[in-house]
Design a protein around this motif. Structure first.
Motif, PDB file in Angstrom:
ATOM      1  N   MET A 219      28.865  12.323  28.025  1.00 36.61           N
ATOM      2  CA  MET A 219      28.936  12.487  29.251  1.00 36.61           C
ATOM      3  C   MET A 219      30.108  12.774  30.170  1.00 36.61           C
ATOM      4  O   MET A 219      31.007  12.329  30.486  1.00 36.61           O
ATOM      5  N   ARG A 220      30.195  14.162  30.726  1.00 40.33           N
ATOM      6  CA  ARG A 220      30.756  14.505  31.053  1.00 40.33           C
ATOM      7  C   ARG A 220      29.972  15.050  32.873  1.00 40.33           C
ATOM      8  O   ARG A 220      28.980  15.640  32.768  1.00 40.33           O
ATOM      9  N   ILE A 221      30.640  14.616  34.124  1.00 36.14           N
ATOM     10  CA  ILE A 221      29.650  14.811  35.412  1.00 36.14           C
ATOM     11  C   ILE A 221      30.806  15.045  36.137  1.00 36.14           C
ATOM     12  O   ILE A 221      31.744  14.472  36.450  1.00 36.14           O
ATOM     13  N   LEU A 222      30.463  16.634  36.881  1.00 35.16           N
ATOM     14  CA  LEU A 222      30.795  17.029  38.046  1.00 35.16           C
ATOM     15  C   LEU A 222      31.058  16.796  39.266  1.00 35.16           C
ATOM     16  O   LEU A 222      29.484  17.227  39.726  1.00 35.16           O
ATOM     17  N   ALA A 223      31.594  15.943  40.378  1.00 34.45           N
ATOM     18  CA  ALA A 223      31.059  15.794  41.515  1.00 34.45           C
ATOM     19  C   ALA A 223      32.093  15.948  42.227  1.00 34.45           C
ATOM     20  O   ALA A 223      32.843  16.500  42.482  1.00 34.45           O
ATOM     21  N   VAL A 224      31.099  16.329  43.947  1.00 33.63           N
ATOM     22  CA  VAL A 224      32.333  17.198  44.523  1.00 33.63           C
ATOM     23  C   VAL A 224      31.162  16.434  46.039  1.00 33.63           C
ATOM     24  O   VAL A 224      30.029  15.838  46.160  1.00 33.63           O
ATOM     25  N   ASP A 225      32.745  15.921  47.146  1.00 34.73           N
ATOM     26  CA  ASP A 225      31.478  15.491  49.003  1.00 34.73           C
ATOM     27  C   ASP A 225      32.392  16.449  49.401  1.00 34.73           C
ATOM     28  O   ASP A 225      32.975  16.417  49.448  1.00 34.73           O
ATOM     29  N   THR A 226      31.175  16.995  50.622  1.00 27.61           N
ATOM     30  CA  THR A 226      32.307  18.021  51.342  1.00 27.61           C
ATOM     31  C   THR A 226      30.837  17.677  52.776  1.00 27.61           C
ATOM     32  O   THR A 226      30.888  18.516  53.502  1.00 27.61           O
ATOM     33  N   SER A 227      30.696  16.217  52.931  1.00 29.89           N
ATOM     34  CA  SER A 227      29.175  15.782  53.942  1.00 29.89           C
ATOM     35  C   SER A 227      30.712  15.797  55.004  1.00 29.89           C
ATOM     36  O   SER A 227      29.831  15.280  55.849  1.00 29.89           O
ATOM     37  N   THR A 228      31.479  15.474  55.262  1.00 31.52           N
ATOM     38  CA  THR A 228      32.664  14.720  56.308  1.00 31.52           C
ATOM     39  C   THR A 228      34.136  15.845  56.352  1.00 31.52           C
ATOM     40  O   THR A 228      33.764  16.796  55.206  1.00 31.52           O
ATOM     41  N   ASN A 229      34.951  15.289  57.070  1.00 34.60           N
ATOM     42  CA  ASN A 229      35.706  16.554  56.855  1.00 34.60           C
ATOM     43  C   ASN A 229      36.809  16.410  55.638  1.00 34.60           C
ATOM     44  O   ASN A 229      37.778  16.975  55.481  1.00 34.60           O
TER      45      ASN A 229
ATOM     46  N   THR B 160      39.991   3.535  50.582  1.00 35.66           N
ATOM     47  CA  THR B 160      38.974   3.450  50.575  1.00 35.66           C
ATOM     48  C   THR B 160      37.784   3.761  51.697  1.00 35.66           C
ATOM     49  O   THR B 160      36.168   2.816  51.788  1.00 35.66           O
ATOM     50  N   ALA B 161      38.359   3.630  52.667  1.00 35.36           N
ATOM     51  CA  ALA B 161      37.415   4.250  54.136  1.00 35.36           C
ATOM     52  C   ALA B 161      36.961   4.717  54.558  1.00 35.36           C
ATOM     53  O   ALA B 161      35.697   5.729  54.614  1.00 35.36           O
ATOM     54  N   LEU B 162      37.267   6.317  53.635  1.00 34.38           N
ATOM     55  CA  LEU B 162      36.300   8.078  53.078  1.00 34.38           C
ATOM     56  C   LEU B 162      35.885   8.456  52.520  1.00 34.38           C
ATOM     57  O   LEU B 162      35.704   7.492  50.767  1.00 34.38           O
ATOM     58  N   ALA B 163      35.250   9.251  52.444  1.00 35.61           N
ATOM     59  CA  ALA B 163      34.561   9.921  50.861  1.00 35.61           C
ATOM     60  C   ALA B 163      35.294  10.620  50.327  1.00 35.61           C
ATOM     61  O   ALA B 163      35.924  10.896  50.301  1.00 35.61           O
ATOM     62  N   LYS B 164      34.784   9.943  48.662  1.00 42.96           N
ATOM     63  CA  LYS B 164      35.306  10.925  47.637  1.00 42.96           C
ATOM     64  C   LYS B 164      34.411  10.718  46.640  1.00 42.96           C
ATOM     65  O   LYS B 164      33.115   9.739  46.322  1.00 42.96           O
ATOM     66  N   ALA B 165      34.846  12.020  46.104  1.00 46.21           N
ATOM     67  CA  ALA B 165      33.853  11.889  45.190  1.00 46.21           C
ATOM     68  C   ALA B 165      33.403  11.219  43.346  1.00 46.21           C
ATOM     69  O   ALA B 165      32.876  11.146  42.936  1.00 46.21           O
ATOM     70  N   SER B 166      34.464  10.146  43.640  1.00 41.91           N
ATOM     71  CA  SER B 166      34.752   9.819  42.487  1.00 41.91           C
ATOM     72  C   SER B 166      32.972   8.440  42.554  1.00 41.91           C
ATOM     73  O   SER B 166      32.710   8.237  41.791  1.00 41.91           O
ATOM     74  N   SER B 167      33.110   8.089  43.672  1.00 43.58           N
ATOM     75  CA  SER B 167      31.826   7.715  43.808  1.00 43.58           C
ATOM     76  C   SER B 167      30.521   8.045  43.664  1.00 43.58           C
ATOM     77  O   SER B 167      29.404   7.497  43.068  1.00 43.58           O
ATOM     78  N   VAL B 168      30.577   9.376  44.425  1.00 43.92           N
ATOM     79  CA  VAL B 168      29.244  10.770  43.411  1.00 43.92           C
ATOM     80  C   VAL B 168      29.120   9.903  42.366  1.00 43.92           C
ATOM     81  O   VAL B 168      28.234  10.426  41.916  1.00 43.92           O
ATOM     82  N   ALA B 169      30.249  10.439  41.386  1.00 44.28           N
ATOM     83  CA  ALA B 169      30.207  10.608  40.128  1.00 44.28           C
ATOM     84  C   ALA B 169      29.761   9.558  39.574  1.00 44.28           C
ATOM     85  O   ALA B 169      29.346   9.387  38.515  1.00 44.28           O
ATOM     86  N   ILE B 170      30.681   8.368  39.790  1.00 46.26           N
ATOM     87  CA  ILE B 170      30.125   7.384  39.204  1.00 46.26           C
ATOM     88  C   ILE B 170      28.406   6.472  39.487  1.00 46.26           C
ATOM     89  O   ILE B 170      27.721   6.101  38.814  1.00 46.26           O
ATOM     90  N   LEU B 171      27.866   7.163  40.827  1.00 44.76           N
ATOM     91  CA  LEU B 171      26.553   6.665  40.807  1.00 44.76           C
ATOM     92  C   LEU B 171      25.925   8.088  40.198  1.00 44.76           C
ATOM     93  O   LEU B 171      24.814   7.676  40.013  1.00 44.76           O
TER      94      LEU B 171
ATOM     95  N   GLU C  34      34.021  11.083  32.833  1.00 46.00           N
ATOM     96  CA  GLU C  34      33.832  10.715  31.731  1.00 46.00           C
ATOM     97  C   GLU C  34      33.305  10.024  30.798  1.00 46.00           C
ATOM     98  O   GLU C  34      34.732   8.675  30.705  1.00 46.00           O
ATOM     99  N   ASP C  35      32.089   9.713  30.258  1.00 53.24           N
ATOM    100  CA  ASP C  35      31.977   8.284  29.988  1.00 53.24           C
ATOM    101  C   ASP C  35      31.795   7.213  31.436  1.00 53.24           C
ATOM    102  O   ASP C  35      31.648   6.999  32.479  1.00 53.24           O
ATOM    103  N   GLN C  36      32.626   6.255  31.294  1.00 55.35           N
ATOM    104  CA  GLN C  36      33.595   5.280  32.500  1.00 55.35           C
ATOM    105  C   GLN C  36      34.347   5.609  32.487  1.00 55.35           C
ATOM    106  O   GLN C  36      34.741   4.871  33.884  1.00 55.35           O
ATOM    107  N   THR C  37      35.354   6.862  32.393  1.00 55.36           N
ATOM    108  CA  THR C  37      36.811   7.006  33.285  1.00 55.36           C
ATOM    109  C   THR C  37      36.608   7.949  34.334  1.00 55.36           C
ATOM    110  O   THR C  37      35.527   8.937  33.985  1.00 55.36           O
ATOM    111  N   ILE C  38      36.784   8.113  35.095  1.00 52.07           N
ATOM    112  CA  ILE C  38      37.774   9.009  36.382  1.00 52.07           C
ATOM    113  C   ILE C  38      38.618   9.976  35.868  1.00 52.07           C
ATOM    114  O   ILE C  38      39.548   9.345  35.940  1.00 52.07           O
ATOM    115  N   ILE C  39      38.031  10.639  34.954  1.00 49.32           N
ATOM    116  CA  ILE C  39      39.548  11.361  34.241  1.00 49.32           C
ATOM    117  C   ILE C  39      40.367  12.436  35.537  1.00 49.32           C
ATOM    118  O   ILE C  39      41.560  12.806  34.993  1.00 49.32           O
TER     119      ILE C  39
END
Length: 237
Positions: free
Chosen positions: A1-11, A187-198, A19-24
């Motif tokens: 499983m591979r997921i491409l995620a983006v976050d542009t909700s803030t600055n 950990t304070a700002l938006a990160k696409a890795s968290s989007v990808a994990i969810l 990829e599976d359980q790993t942010i590559i």
């Protein structure tokens, strides 16, 4: 499983691949809302660095809001276009959920805040139960005074994070005292890795969408829409 995620909700413009359980791979840039210029080159560089093409991606995900109206449109439109071209599904992730997930296993209440201007924030309150993130309130667009009242009635310390955190730190300390904890910068700002994990969790549960169904979650009308409505009311009078 591979997921491409983006976050542009803030600055912050952010792109990541799970990829599976790993942010590559992940790229983050916190230099103002130039997402229309930076997001696609960031995604292309990420794909090149990881040696992948869009056809290698199983699902595409975006942080859908709340947040910057323009930023959300850019991120959602980009992901929908890529998913359409690759004939793959999409997964919507709420921005506040992804922000809260920056602090896995936190023992305190978690309060992500996104600046909504005029001393207001987009927010919700969370707690981790084991490894499960539980949202305790609705998604809200409220004045910081109202948020302080809500937190005052809840037990325990609260960890604040998000782009509105530093703006309102002093106010919450004055209202809640030593119950206020501030997330560290990493950990304070938006990160696409968290989007990808969810999104990965949703993928494993079969919670997939067509690219036609993904829409931004604005929570409230834009300033331009509110001004148009006010002008219409005045003209009707």
């Amino acid at each position: 499983m591979r997921i491409l995620a983006v976050d542009t909700s803030t600055n912050v413009a952010s792109a990541a691949i799970l990829e599976d359980q790993t942010i590559i791979g992940e790229y983050n840039c916190n230099r103002g809302k130039t997402h229309s210029q930076r997001l696609m080159p960031m995604v292309q560089h990420l794909m090149e660095t990881t040696g992948l093409t869009v056809n290698d991606i199983d699902a595409f995900s975006a942080s859908i809001g709340p947040g910057s109206f323009t930023g959300l449109r850019i991120g959602v439109t980009t992901i929908k276009a890529m998913a359409f071209a690759a004939e793959k599904p999409v997964i919507s992730v709420h921005t506040l959920d992804a922000l809260a997930y920056n602090l896995p296993f936190a023992e305190n209440l978690i309060c992500p805040m996104i600046d909504a201007r005029n001393n207001q924030v987009f927010t919700a309150i969370y707690r981790f139960i084991g490894d499960k993130l539980e949202r305790l309130t609705d998604y809200m667009g409220i004045p910081v005074t109202e948020l302080a009242d809500i937190l005052r009635k809840m037990e325990g310390d609260t960890v604040f994070l998000g782009d509105a955190c530093n703006m309102h730190r002093d106010y919450f300390v004055s209202e809640l005292g030593n119950r206020v904890k501030i997330a560290p910068p990493g950990t304070a700002l938006a990160k696409a890795s968290s989007v990808a994990i969810l999104a990965g969790k949703a993928y494993s549960e079969g919670k997939l969408e067509s690219c036609y169904d993904m829409v931004p979650f604005y929570l409230r009308k834009s300033q331009a829409e509110r001004e148009r409505e006010n002008q219409k009311v005045k003209s009707d009078d």
